[in-house]
Design an enzyme around this catalytic site. Structure first.
Site, mmCIF file in Angstrom:
data_model
loop_
_atom_site.group_PDB
_atom_site.id
_atom_site.type_symbol
_atom_site.label_atom_id
_atom_site.label_comp_id
_atom_site.label_asym_id
_atom_site.label_seq_id
_atom_site.Cartn_x
_atom_site.Cartn_y
_atom_site.Cartn_z
ATOM 1 N N CYS A 115 22.934 -10.829 -4.687
ATOM 2 C CA CYS A 115 23.103 -10.173 -4.184
ATOM 3 C C CYS A 115 23.747 -9.631 -3.266
ATOM 4 C CB CYS A 115 21.971 -8.893 -3.499
ATOM 5 S SG CYS A 115 20.483 -9.699 -2.720
ATOM 6 N N GLU A 172 24.125 -13.682 -2.387
ATOM 7 C CA GLU A 172 24.579 -15.424 -2.221
ATOM 8 C C GLU A 172 25.841 -16.286 -2.454
ATOM 9 O OE1 GLU A 172 22.797 -13.606 -3.763
ATOM 10 O OE2 GLU A 172 20.117 -14.436 -3.950
#
Lengths: 321, 903
Positions: free
Chosen positions: B508, B510
């Site tokens: 999401c 990173e």
């Protein structure tokens, strides 16, 4: 970004005589101003005389002309360059012939850069590329300003350009004389974020004397703009030309007229002589060669006339926008 | 009549639900931008809407069957042969109207379990395997997590369909096979073997208590060992499968019998290349099986246009199964096949396609020049790709897939950023990806804009237009901050500035290390970006900071279960500094024991279960002959510590300092008593809502009203108040530095990761009331930089000032979610304002921001009438999901977020 909807190829081209980036006096923020050629008015004080005609214009810079030879005359297929060794430089140009010329061989022939063509055809694609570059530098307020000449004199190009700008989230401003077809002006007004409209004189006869046309159509269009609920921010601009429209009577009448229409924002532009050299380069007379610009005190006096009528009036570049 | 919290606040002339900067228009406002997909994509998306999440046992059956016959084979080859067998046996299905084909299983939507990772969690709740998992804490999160009841989730069995893992339906006749396969792995799965060894790590009993009390949830070692990373499509795109097989065969001859100076792993290279050959052959055969299916359909299809389409599909697959792609469509189909193959190899969430528009640019550009494609055709393909991605499901435990991921699979596509030379990298294809995402709004792939000041204004505005659809994508990541983080984290492994510019987002949000790969197409040279690091979000996940504060206040005992989690600290806690210090001590102790256990789990995973296909795609495995387990990836410093509930911790510390230590308005015991009695309120479960505003008092007593109101009124994060922000900064500086003190199994330092995903709901559900006034069982503040719902009252700039009081580049990310009313950014001016708002935050060094453009009243209506909102999309925390597929706690939390009416 080039918009996804609406093909750009096949769009009409526009004749422009300049594009100015970082233009800070033609609407909010830092902008790019595009000057479209062609104007139905002939204002004697016009600051952009090279943009009056609907075709490219030859500009001659006398100071750069050298007398060693006349390659311009050799390059001209129309015989428009009149060389008289006895006469002072530069040679004279038969402007009527130049107006019909498309090659402009004389310009590239001159090694000294004394000749220049003002006005070139630009495609919408090319214009959008310029704007896509410039917009990275405008900041949040900026956008494009269509000026002239009279931008409404090239309606096909103007309308597709405004649509393309709209789709690309580009803030749009137009500067117009309002001497235009009523429906066209409405079309344009619906598409722009800001509208600068000139009001040059309240009296039809005097107006014709200074600009070549009557003001009836302009006044009617201003009424129409005031009546219609367009979202565009409207600013009326009054060029203050000494001896032509700076009487208290005329300016007072203008103020009352605008107040009645509830056109609240007025921008007084003091006459200036910065265009003088351009007249010379075009081989034209300049009627205001010796006319002094209005003083600051005079402008403040004029401004009060509008403020007293209940309007928000600003002088020159000292505007809140 | 029970008193509601809202009533109590009204009596005190206070309020909770907060609309910042004005009031919304009277009528609920729909989202402004709404377009429709191409008829083809629309038909395919409608199929998806009608499809249920389905599980099958086909892949696990063939995998297990091959694996169990290969006792004593070299582990990596054994696994590769099992994978090859499974790929070869998958039943291909092609759905009418598809242009891009292939999927995880023969179902339109769904997945399958991987019992070799973990087998207990998807058994029936009464099964002994499940009970055992519960006892060791690995299923505790399942107990407190939930899925949304609607959409394609199969949360209950019906007719011949059995619900498993809380989300999937499986046909009754397949259940015995699935159980039989699971039983085969009993005592042998990564979960089971890992459990045997993790118990040997010091402090293991604390680890179990941390899991059981849900101070921590999600063991990444066996649930989702891979993902949160960027895939690399380069090798198949440049060379094709035939050439890769030949290359691996040639490499085998080069390395067989040679240690080449590496006595430990040098000999392994032969087996690794052998494994690569098998998996590549399996993936090739799987692709060709789809081609055969297309040929079969072509032969029986009566309608001419559809017949032609089947033929084109067959031709495309027959080519890309062997050769490098020639056209944009072939390249796209190949990327998709590679993507699904990696997802079938391991349990993965967050396998990001990376900067796909830049990867595919060479084919698109050359197709365009040759007149082989136009923009509408490209858009149709890109829309089809969205539907394909959305049909992916991830099969893992309910605690992970429901509680952490809300059913999302996090295939995050990145846009923008800079190219290798530092010039803006955005291109026209990326604009088409944005347009396709506007026209065909679906959950996947979610989008991330790598915001850089150099990006063209027009491109940024197109991204803002996309956000206004209300889908919440693209999220915006700060490219410069990301580059700074990467240089700090991967510099020691040789990353330089040019390489850092290849950054893309995995999962999401990173921040993931990537590399530039030299691509040649028809004699033209390109540099394309792709992932080159290990999974960038495995490690200590997720640590509940409010729960740790609870443990500090109650001397190490979890108040929900009565379980002693930490040894007694025995401190009097009579100073703010002492409380803060003990929070850090407990936190450090948790990270210590969890990192040891995590290292062990992942080590067990990599010994028997290492990725082969994903590995060979990543630089520099094919060159070196070492896979992920032998640190063959270019970047391996990829383990992290994830936290949840930062803002509730910070607000609570601020409230304690304000009320107890600075003003002495209350004693700590008074606060503890009030917290223990939940300020006199019912539990959130009893009330049936998980948002603070909906909570009700028990009986008509006014007990604890005064103390509760004082806690709520104490200074809160998000208002540019130095009293609170200093605590946040102290925490962030300490936390980000502390993580680097722990060593991963790759012998590299851990780092900080600050995203809540959906964990703020289940972790809130098990946490008692907190000193900031939050009530027991209610959801924590979302993300890490979002204010607690309704407490940011000084407008967005004050919120930004608070959020950027610390240096975000110390962390892999930060996360700020903002809910904006559609009317606040209406029209063309609104779009530009949204960009200015975003730019303002980025300039201040904010790492991430994402917007939920929605009228809360529409969400409330959707909660009451879910049947009318099947296609309603909302942004949660790092991902976009169908409203009806989200659990109620998260729904409540989104509704409660501060709604900005003006920006």
């Amino acid at each position: 970004m080039v918009p996804l909807e609406g093909p750009l190829s096949g769009s009409p081209e526009g004749l422009i005589f300049d594009i100015q980036a970082h233009s800070v006096h033609d609407g909010p923020g830092c902008r790019t101003t595009v000057f479209l050629s062609g104007c139905p008015l002939r204002c004697s004080w016009c600051a952009n005389p090279e943009g009056l005609l609907p075709h490219p214009r030859l500009m001659v810079r006398a100071s750069r002309c050298r007398a060693d030879a006349y390659p311009c005359a050799d390059a001209c297929p129309h015989g428009a360059v009149r060389v008289d060794p006895a006469a002072p430089l530069p040679p004279s140009f038969e402007r009527a012939l130049c107006a019909t010329c498309v090659e402009h061989g004389c310009v590239s022939a001159c090694a000294h850069g004394a000749l220049e063509i003002s006005g070139r055809w630009i495609s919408l694609d090319e214009l959008m590329k310029v704007l896509d570059r410039d917009r990275d530098y405008w900041g949040p307020q900026g956008g494009i300003t269509f000026s002239g000449g009279e931008p409404l004199s090239q309606p096909e190009f103007l309308l597709v350009a405004l649509d393309a700008c709209h789709r690309s989230y580009i803030h749009t401003v137009i500067e117009t004389s309002a001497y235009a077809d009523r429906d066209l002006l409405q079309e344009v007004a619906l598409r722009v974020d800001w509208l600068f409209v000139d009001l040059k004189h309240m009296d039809p006869t005097t107006h014709r004397r200074g600009t070549g046309v009557s003001n009836e159509r302009i006044l009617a269009n201003l009424e129409e703009i005031a009546r219609s609920r367009i979202e565009a921010h409207v600013v009326v601009r009054v060029p203050v030309v000494p001896g032509f429209n700076d009487s208290a009577e005329n300016l007072g009448a203008a103020a009352r007229f605008l107040a009645d229409l509830r056109l609240r924002y007025v921008n007084l532009l003091p006459f200036h002589r910065m265009a003088a050299s351009k007249y010379a380069q075009l081989g034209q007379e300049y009627a205001h060669e010796d006319a002094p610009p209005p003083t600051g005190d005079e402008m403040e006096h004029h401004r009060r006339l509008f403020v007293d009528a209940g309007l928000e009036c600003y002088v020159g570049a000292e505007t809140p926008f | 009549m029970p008193r509601k919290l809202t009533d109590i606040l009204a009596e005190a002339d206070a309020q909770l639900e907060y609309r910042s900067m004005g009031t919304p228009p009277e009528e609920p406002t729909p989202r402004e931008i709404k377009k429709t997909p191409s008829p083809r994509a629309q038909r395919l998306r409608d199929l998806y809407f009608d499809a249920l999440s389905s599980a099958t046992s086909e892949f696990p059956y063939w995998y297990t069957r091959a694996y169990m016959r290969l006792d004593n084979e070299i582990p990596v080859v054994r696994r590769a042969l099992a994978l090859e067998s499974a790929f070869r046996h998958l039943t291909p299905t092609i759905f009418p109207g598809e242009l891009l084909v292939m999927g995880k299983t023969h179902h339109l939507r769904g997945s399958f379990p991987m019992p070799w990772l973990s087998e207990g969690y998807y058994m029936a709740a009464e099964d002994e395997l499940y009970q055992e998992a519960l006892a060791r804490g690995s299923a505790s999160a399942d107990e407190v997590s939930s899925f949304g009841m609607g959409g394609g989730n199969v949360t209950k069995s019906f007719g011949p369909v059995v619900s498993i893992a809380g989300k999937f339906g499986i046909r009754k006749e397949e259940v015995p096979m699935m159980l039989r396969t699971a039983r085969d792995w009993e005592g042998k799965s990564v979960d089971d073997v890992g459990h045997k060894y993790e118990q040997m790590t010091p402090g293991y009993e604390i680890k179990e208590s941390l899991m059981r009390s849900v101070t921590c949830m999600f063991d990444s070692g066996y649930t989702l060992p891979q993902g949160r990373e960027v895939i690399n499509y380069y090798y198949p795109l440049q060379f094709g499968f035939d050439a890769l097989i030949s290359l691996a065969e040639a490499k085998k001859r080069d390395v067989a019998g040679r240690a080449d100076g590496d006595g430990l792993t040098g000999m392994n290279r032969l087996y690794n290349y052998e494994a690569a050959v098998h998996v590549l052959r399996g993936v090739q055969a799987w692709t060709l099986n789809y081609a055969k299916e297309a040929r079969r359909l072509e032969a029986i299809e009566a309608e001419r246009k559809q017949r032609d389409e089947y033929r084109e599909i067959a031709e495309c697959l027959e080519w890309i199964a062997r050769h490098p792609p020639r056209t944009f469509r072939e390249a796209l189909q190949l990327c998709w096949a590679v993507h699904v193959a990696v997802l079938n190899e391991d349990a993965i969430s967050g396998l990001s396609p990376g900067r796909l528009g830049q990867v595919l640019w060479p084919w698109y550009e050359q197709d365009l020049e040759a007149g082989r494609i136009d923009e509408e055709k490209a858009l149709e393909l890109l829309e089809c790709l969205r539907v394909k991605f959305t049909c992916l499901d991830c099969f893992a435990s309910m605690g992970v897939v429901g509680g952490v991921l809300s059913g999302n699979t996090f295939n995050n596509l990145s846009l923008g950023g800079l190219d290798r030379s530092g010039a803006p990298a955005s291109n026209r294809l990326e604009e088409l990806i944005l347009e396709a995402s506007i026209r065909c709004a679906t959950t996947q792939p979610t989008l991330t804009l790598l915001y850089d000041d150099k990006l063209p204004e027009s491109f940024l505005l197109k991204a803002m237009e996309c956000i206004k659809t209300g889908t919440g994508y693209p999220a915006i990541m700060n490219n410069r901050t990301a580059i700074e983080f990467l240089m700090g984290q991967y510099g020691p492994e040789g990353m330089d500035l040019e390489e850092a510019r290849a950054i893309a987002i995995g999962g999401c949000l990173e921040t993931s290390p990537c590399s530039w790969m030299p691509l040649s197409l028809n004699g033209r040279s390109y540099s394309i970006p792709g992932g080159s690091g290990q999974p960038t979000s495995v490690g200590v996940h997720f640590l509940s900071l409010p729960k740790i504060l609870e443990l500090v206040l109650f001397d190490g005992v979890d108040q929900r279960t009565g379980l002693r989690v930490f040894p007694s600290h025995g401190r009097s806690l009579d100073r703010h500094e002492e409380v803060f210090d003990q929070v850090k001590l407990y936190f450090a102790e948790a990270v210590e024991v969890l990192s040891l256990a995590n290292n062990n789990q992942h080590d067990v995973w990599r010994k028997s279960n290492a990725a082969v296909f994903n590995s060979l795609l990543k630089p520099d495995c094919l060159d070196s002959g070492h896979l992920i387990n032998e640190l063959g990836y270019r970047y391996n410093a990829t383990h992290n510590v994830e936290t949840c509930g930062t803002i509730n911790l910070v607000n609570s510390l601020a409230a304690l300092k304000f009320l107890v230590y600075d003003s002495s308005s209350f004693s700590l015991d008074e606060i503890r008593k009030a917290l223990g009695e939940n300020f006199g309120f019912k539990t959130a479960d009893e009330v049936g809502s998980f948002s603070l505003a909906a909570q009700e008092k028990r009986g008509s007593s006014t007990k604890h009203d005064r103390i509760h109101l004082a806690c709520l009124a104490a200074p809160k994060y998000g208002n540019d108040d130095p009293f609170v922000d200093r605590i946040l900064k102290e925490w962030e500086d300490w936390f980000c530095a502390e993580c680097r003190a722990y060593e991963s199994l790759n012998a590299r330092p851990y780092y900080a990761c600050q995203i809540s995903v959906s964990t703020h709901a289940p972790m809130g559900a098990v946490t008692m009331a907190t000193p900031d006034g939050r009530l027991a069982g209610t959801t924590f503040a979302d993300a890490s930089m979002s204010a607690y719902a309704g407490t940011d009252r000084n407008g967005p700039y004050a919120l930004f000032a608070s959020a950027t009081c610390w240096d975000h580049s110390q962390s892999q990310n930060s996360q700020l979610n903002m809910k904006i009313h559609p009317s606040a950014i209406h029209g063309r001016k609104g779009t530009k304002k949204l960009l200015e708002l975003t730019r303002a935050y980025m300039r201040k060094g904010g790492f991430h921001i994402q917007y939920n453009v929605v009228d809360s009243r529409i969400l409330k209506d959707a909660q009451e009438h879910p049947e009318a909102y099947r296609d309603l999309l909302v942004r949660v925390a790092g991902f976009t999901q169908y409203w009806v597929e989200i659990g109620k706690p998260i729904q409540d939390e989104i509704i409660a977020r501060t709604e900005y009416e003006g920006v």
